[in-house]
Write an enzyme that holds these catalytic residues in place. Structure first.
Site, short mmCIF file in Angstrom:
data_model
loop_
_atom_site.label_atom_id
_atom_site.label_comp_id
_atom_site.label_asym_id
_atom_site.label_seq_id
_atom_site.Cartn_x
_atom_site.Cartn_y
_atom_site.Cartn_z
CE LYS A 21 -10.04 -8.37 -21.15
NZ LYS A 21 -11.02 -7.28 -21.18
N GLY A 54 0.84 -1.20 0.00
CA GLY A 54 0.00 0.00 0.00
C GLY A 54 0.87 1.24 0.00
CG HIS A 77 5.37 -5.47 -5.15
ND1 HIS A 77 4.13 -5.40 -4.57
CD2 HIS A 77 5.94 -4.27 -4.93
CE1 HIS A 77 3.94 -4.21 -4.03
NE2 HIS A 77 5.04 -3.50 -4.24
CB CYS A 131 5.35 -3.85 0.22
SG CYS A 131 6.38 -4.43 -1.12
CE1 TYR A 132 1.23 0.95 5.76
CE2 TYR A 132 -0.58 -0.61 5.50
CZ TYR A 132 -0.02 0.50 6.13
OH TYR A 132 -0.72 1.14 7.12
CD GLU A 185 2.49 -8.38 -5.74
OE1 GLU A 185 3.27 -9.12 -5.12
OE2 GLU A 185 2.23 -7.22 -5.37
CG ASP A 204 -14.36 -7.85 -20.21
OD1 ASP A 204 -13.59 -8.80 -20.47
OD2 ASP A 204 -13.98 -6.81 -19.63
#
Ligand code: XMP
Length: 507
Positions: free
Chosen positions: A363, A51, A164, A78-79, A166, A222
């Site tokens: 997605k 964050g 991170h 992280c945060y 991810e 979508d």
């Protein structure tokens, strides 16, 4: 179904964490930090996202003690890690210099979280605060040149990373997340899209019964997948509305109406609103203003059309999970770098009951569902196209003439990408028309025309992106065709900015 909760502390990457976990066939949800988590069932692990705040800011989001009541392993990113450290008695300090970008970390001790990771591995860092004093009972697993990078407390089942895992820039991020999900949380692989399909078809049938449904169709993945899903469930009760904004790619409006192969029988009402959009965009050059105007006009046109369908009880929307997360995120619209205005984000209208059959899907999952539903690969694999369309690719003032110039150039670029077998090798490609004129020479004639810029990026998540390394010879072909065939462009440039620091779109 066993689920990993990602607790949102405002990171722009929180969705990605959840997506990575679903890619491993484990269900995952992003939820706000200030909640009662008892309503979620079968939680096997929690991830605290990063964050933008500092744990010592006056109004920074707190560690919610209710997380501990879940009695499952916790990974702080992280945060999220800094919160864990502060909560368990360690110390976080502010660094004078921010550590940002690719950094090599060294695994000094092997524990549960860094099992099977290389001794030295490169990760994506983005922090200014750092872990200064370890909380009691924690072990440091790895470090960068400037900071402690990974910690764990196996007894309490608490884990933390300063980087991170991810994002794709972290080389062994997937392995690390797998360690957490499978070895630490012991999650089982229970999530897949084909089970979802049958569940949704039943849900739509039971909800809609014999009522009528209307759906806004944009031509994008979508809304098309949404149409295919509704078609499978309630076929003849579905009417689609397609708004031609005048800001679509060349032939797109026609393609949408004619081209849906397996969906040829869909009932589609086309609303020609081109003049209205161009009128509203007159003299407007500010990107945010353009986005807002396009969003507003789209909403108005769609509302008017909807009112003509009093017989319909349901309004279906192709909202997908990232739209849902974005609109309920801790950071909310204030952290939004550009305002998006997908149909999913439009205010609800009282007279319809809204159904959003794709609102649980990312997605990639929507694409997988589209394939199961028999949609054509050309359609499924289409590059994303932004809601405001060419309105944000004609830089500066937008008018019909400039849009037409851009459509022609863009068409050539995409056609050549397909011809050279490159279309599916890049993630998103398009042309931007600049409000800049340059001098050129054609034959013996001096020209004074617009500059176009080619943009092509490779990315898996659209949060970060690299420039596509398109062959030079190919770029030359595209440039030469555009300058020769498109009246109004006499110079072509190629954008070599990655994201960050650039964004994919120019406005
Ligand atoms: P940026 O420019 O923020 O774009 O790097 C990231 C991705 O989002 C798309 N994009 C949009 N999509 N409505 C959308 O549905 C929008 O307003 C919008 N703006 C940007 C962009 O094309 C890229 O794929």
């Amino acid at each position: 179904m066993n689920t990993i909760l990602v607790i949102d502390y405002g990171s722009q990457y929180n969705m990605l964490i959840s997506r990575r976990i679903r890619e491993m066939n484990v269900y995952s949800l992003v939820v706000r930090y200030d909640q009662d988590f008892s309503k979620y069932e079968d939680i096997v692990g929690v991830i605290l996202s990063g964050g933008p705040s500092s744990v010592y800011d006056d109004f920074s989001p707190e560690f919610n003690q209710k997380i501990l009541d879940l009695n499952v392993p916790i990974l702080g990113i992280c945060y999220g890690m800094q919160l864990l450290v502060k909560t368990f008695g360690g110390k976080i300090s502010s660094a004078s210099k921010r550590e940002y970008g690719k950094v090599v970390i060294e695994n000094v001790v092997y524990g549960e979280l860094n099992r099977n990771l290389s001794k030295n591995t490169s990760v994506w860092m983005s922090h200014s605060d750092y872990l200064d004093e370890m909380p009691k009972g924690f072990t440091m697993l790895s470090k960068s040149k400037n900071a402690i990078a990974m910690i764990e407390n196996q007894r309490k089942r608490l884990y933390g990373v300063q980087f991170h895992p991810e994002v794709t820039h972290t080389e062994e991020g997937r392995k690390l997340i797998e360690n957490f999900v499978f070895n630490i949380c012991k999650a089982k692989k229970e999530w897949n899209v084909s089970d979802f399909l049958q569940e949704k078809v039943d849900f739509i049938k039971n909800t809609v019964k014999d009522e009528t449904v209307i759906l806004g169709l944009s031509g994008g993945v979508d809304s098309t997948v949404c149409a295919a899903l509704l078609d499978m469930a309630i076929s003849s009760q579905l009417t689609c509305i397609f708004v031609d904004t005048g800001l679509l790619r060349k032939n797109e409006a026609i393609d949408v109406i004619n081209g849906y192969g397996t969906l040829k029988h869909l009932k589609i009402i086309k609303v020609d609103a081109k003049a209205r959009f161009f009128e509203a965009l007159k003299n407007i050059t500010d990107p945010e203003e353009k986005r807002k105007i396009i969003g507003r006009v789209f909403f108005e046109v769609f509302e008017e059309e909807k009112k003509k369908h009093k017989e319909a009880k349901f309004l279906a929307q192709g909202t997908i999970y990232p739209d849902v997360i974005e609109s309920s995120s801790v950071s909310g619209p204030s952290e939004t770098i550009k305002s998006h205005h997908n149909v999913g984000g439009m205010p609800l209208q009282d007279s319809f009951i809204i159904i959003e059959p794709l609102r649980d899907l990312f997605k990639d999952e929507v694409r997988a569902l589209g394939r199961i539903l028999g949609l054509d690969d050309t359609l499924i694999n289409r590059h994303p196209f932004p809601g405001p369309g060419l309105g944000i690719r004609v830089i500066g003032e937008v008018d019909e003439k400039r849009v037409k110039i851009l459509q022609e150039a863009d068409y050539i670029f995409i056609e050549e990408l397909r011809k050279h077998g490159l279309y599916n090798k890049v993630s998103q490609a398009f042309v931007v028309l600049l409000p800049v004129k340059t001098v050129g020479v054609m034959g013996d004639q001096r020209t004074y025309e617009n500059v176009a810029c080619i943009r092509s990026v490779n990315t898996t998540d659209f949060m970060t992106a690299d420039v596509s390394r398109l062959p030079f010879e190919f770029l030359e072909v595209v440039s030469s065709r555009i300058v020769n065939e498109v009246l109004g462009i006499n110079r072509v440039t190629f954008d070599i900015t990655s994201k960050p620091p650039g964004t994919i779109e120019w406005e």
